[in-house]
Design an enzyme around this catalytic site. Structure first.
Site, PDB file in Angstrom:
ATOM      1  N   GLY A  30      33.097 120.204  51.197  1.00 20.75           N
ATOM      2  CA  GLY A  30      33.279 121.077  52.370  1.00 20.75           C
ATOM      3  C   GLY A  30      34.631 121.794  52.362  1.00 20.75           C
ATOM      4  O   GLY A  30      35.487 121.556  51.498  1.00 20.75           O
ATOM      5  N   GLU A 231      47.807 131.358  64.580  1.00 19.81           N
ATOM      6  CA  GLU A 231      47.369 131.567  63.195  1.00 19.81           C
ATOM      7  C   GLU A 231      46.962 133.014  63.025  1.00 19.81           C
ATOM      8  O   GLU A 231      46.395 133.607  63.950  1.00 19.81           O
ATOM      9  CB  GLU A 231      46.155 130.687  62.901  1.00 19.81           C
ATOM     10  N   HIS A 255      45.787 118.721  68.220  1.00 18.46           N
ATOM     11  CA  HIS A 255      47.147 119.075  67.777  1.00 18.46           C
ATOM     12  C   HIS A 255      48.069 119.358  68.967  1.00 18.46           C
ATOM     13  O   HIS A 255      49.193 118.870  69.036  1.00 18.46           O
ATOM     14  CB  HIS A 255      47.126 120.325  66.883  1.00 18.46           C
ATOM     15  N   LYS A 355      43.454 132.127  66.944  1.00 17.39           N
ATOM     16  CA  LYS A 355      43.188 132.666  65.610  1.00 17.39           C
ATOM     17  C   LYS A 355      43.401 134.172  65.641  1.00 17.39           C
ATOM     18  O   LYS A 355      43.289 134.800  66.687  1.00 17.39           O
ATOM     19  CB  LYS A 355      41.740 132.403  65.212  1.00 17.39           C
TER      20      LYS A 355
END
Ligand code: BG6
Length: 501
Positions: A30, A231, A255, A355
């Site tokens: 994966g 990110e 996180h 993101k």
């Protein structure tokens, strides 16, 4: 100004218990295995931190020959060297074997049993099961593990579980119950790779190893705290996973919660795993519950549309592979949290993660209160608040901004930075995954989450997920390459503050 580490005492390298092991990876082909796990194993091999007598069995749904799987291992490792020529040693590749099977149908049990039983002196090996799989597969895989006879030999066994651990409080409790049918709590390693990052570990050292900061670490001196996990990448090939998780379950529940806890927890009695984890759980329990009115005012959910990252056009979330064209899944979250205890009453924790944001940036900013009086007469600018910044990515560094007098006859305040940058240390530091694999082999649970912590983190996130599920969003609401929806900026502006970046 640089703070140099004057002397770095010789700690004799990273000690690893050299007990031989058999690592059984579920999901070995994966995304996570290819990007993080296999490269980490290779680096540990190169650093001579893997016992020669250690073997890796990978289990996946896809049919592959042994040779094909070893080629996948090789290319995954090579990719991390970004074009540099590397010669991956056969002695590393030969450690790997592959079996395919569908865990739902409990396929492959015989193969795994046979594989393990062929080892001479099996008792000397510890067997580490590693679930690098999405949460919905965990139940079947655990059933499969429970059905393994493993030669009926008593050996040391452990299990490593990737986050997210469950999909909400109830499923996390069920998963824990299933795990405990096979493993004892001290055999369970719930991984959150942020805890393996050097700067993240340094938060506790910095707070409790320097007596100059701890007396200031509270509501009397700290104005607010900002935590950003940004990110620039999109969801890549993980559409099916992300459609179920979104930013709340992928980043905030784990996180982000861990970062909040490390910054705000009380000193543990000692640095042992359970003492640290006890203090963290208290923080999760103290994060204020939020009414719907509060959430409407203070939480922001976003989803990226198309835009530009580093001058390149990128697709919006709804155009990514395996994502529904009218998906309501959040790829950005920001919010104002509070930790309701004596130390933190009234101090806002502004958090954001997403993101396809402007750049990759993970940092914690502690903003102290500004001095109570303007003593310097007619200055050309206001004194800025002192900021202590833990940069976790892209650079690992800690910096403190302080005000100095700008040279000259006038009283001009001028901010300067004191920096400590990890890259300046001439020492080998392990990546997060390398560190956590080493800790698991050694049997050190400090950097792994405990059952009660996981459940408490879900209790913070569940009501937020439930609240957002009721809203019919007009997504996308931020272009790729920006800093998220405009409401995220307003969140701080309403309090006369702004995001550091
Ligand atoms: C993982 C998430 O846990 O962390 C990913 O599942 C994310 O979506 C990754 O990209 C970020 O990790 P890092 O170490 O690059 O910040």
């Amino acid at each position: 100004m640089d703070l140099d580490m004057k002397t770095l005492c010789d700690l004799g390298g990273i000690e690893v218990n050299t007990q031989p092991f058999i690592l059984i990876i579920f999901g070995g082909g994966g995304d996570l295995s290819q990007k993080k796990l296999l490269p980490a194993l290779y680096n540990l091999f190169k650093l001579d931190k893997l016992n020669n007598d250690s073997y890796i069995l990978s289990y996946g749904r896809k049919e592959r020959t042994q040779a094909e799987y070893r080629t996948l291992v090789k290319t995954s490792v090579e990719k991390t060297f970004k074009g540099k020529k590397v010669n991956i040693e056969n002695s590393f590749l030969e450690k790997f074997s592959y079996f395919n099977g569908d865990s739902e149908k409990l396929e492959g049990i015989d193969n795994i049993n046979k594989y393990i039983c062929k080892f001479k002196g099996i008792k000397k090996y510890q067997i580490i099961f590693y679930l690098a799989t999405p949460p919905n597969l965990a139940k079947n895989i655990l059933k499969l593990i429970q059905n393994l006879e493993l030669c009926d030999k008593p050996f040391k066994k452990k299990i490593v579980m990737e986050k997210p651990f469950g999909i909400d409080t109830v499923s996390a409790i069920n998963l824990n119950d299933n795990l405990h049918k096979i493993f004892k709590e001290d055999e369970i390693y719930r991984i959150d790779h942020y805890l393996g990052k050097e700067t993240v570990q340094n938060i506790l050292f910095f707070r409790f190893g320097n007596s100059i900061f701890e007396p200031l670490w509270n509501r009397s001196y700290i104005d607010h705290i900002q935590i950003t996990v940004a990110e620039d990448i999109g969801i890549g090939s993980r559409g099916s996973f992300y459609e179920k998780a979104g930013v709340l379950k992928d980043i905030i529940q784990n996180h982000m919660m861990q970062l909040i806890a490390l910054v705000s927890m009380e000193p543990p009695t000692n640095f042992e795993a359970d003492c640290i984890r006890d203090e963290k759980v208290k923080i999760f329990k103290n994060i204020s519950s939020m009414s719907e009115e509060y959430m409407a005012e203070n939480l922001v959910l976003g989803q990226y549309g198309h835009g530009k990252i580093k001058q390149e056009d990128v697709a919006g979330y709804r155009d990514e592979k395996n994502v529904s064209k009218d998906s309501n899944m959040g790829t950005f979250f920001s919010g104002k949290f509070h930790v309701d205890n004596w130390r933190w009453a009234g101090v806002p924790f502004y958090v954001r993660a997403g993101k396809r944001l402007n750049k990759k940036l993970t940092e914690i900013v502690i903003t102290f209160k500004t001095p109570p009086l303007k003593l310097f007469g007619n200055t050309c600018r206001d004194i800025l608040a002192n900021e202590l910044i833990f940069s976790i990515q892209p650079e690992e560094k800690i910096s403190l901004s302080i005000n100095m007098k700008y040279p000259g006859v006038e009283n001009y305040p001028h901010p300067v930075e004191m920096n400590f940058n990890y890259s300046k240390l001439d020492t080998i530091s392990l990546t997060a995954y390398e560190r956590l694999i080493v800790d698991c082999i050694k049997g050190d649970l400090t950097l792994f989450a405990r059952q009660d912590g996981i459940e408490e983190m879900w209790k913070v996130i569940d009501p937020i997920v439930k609240y957002f599920n009721k809203i019919n969003f007009k997504f996308p609401n931020y272009p790729a390459g920006s800093w998220g929806p405009v409401e995220s900026r307003h969140l701080l502006e309403k309090d006369n503050r702004k995001w550091r970046i």
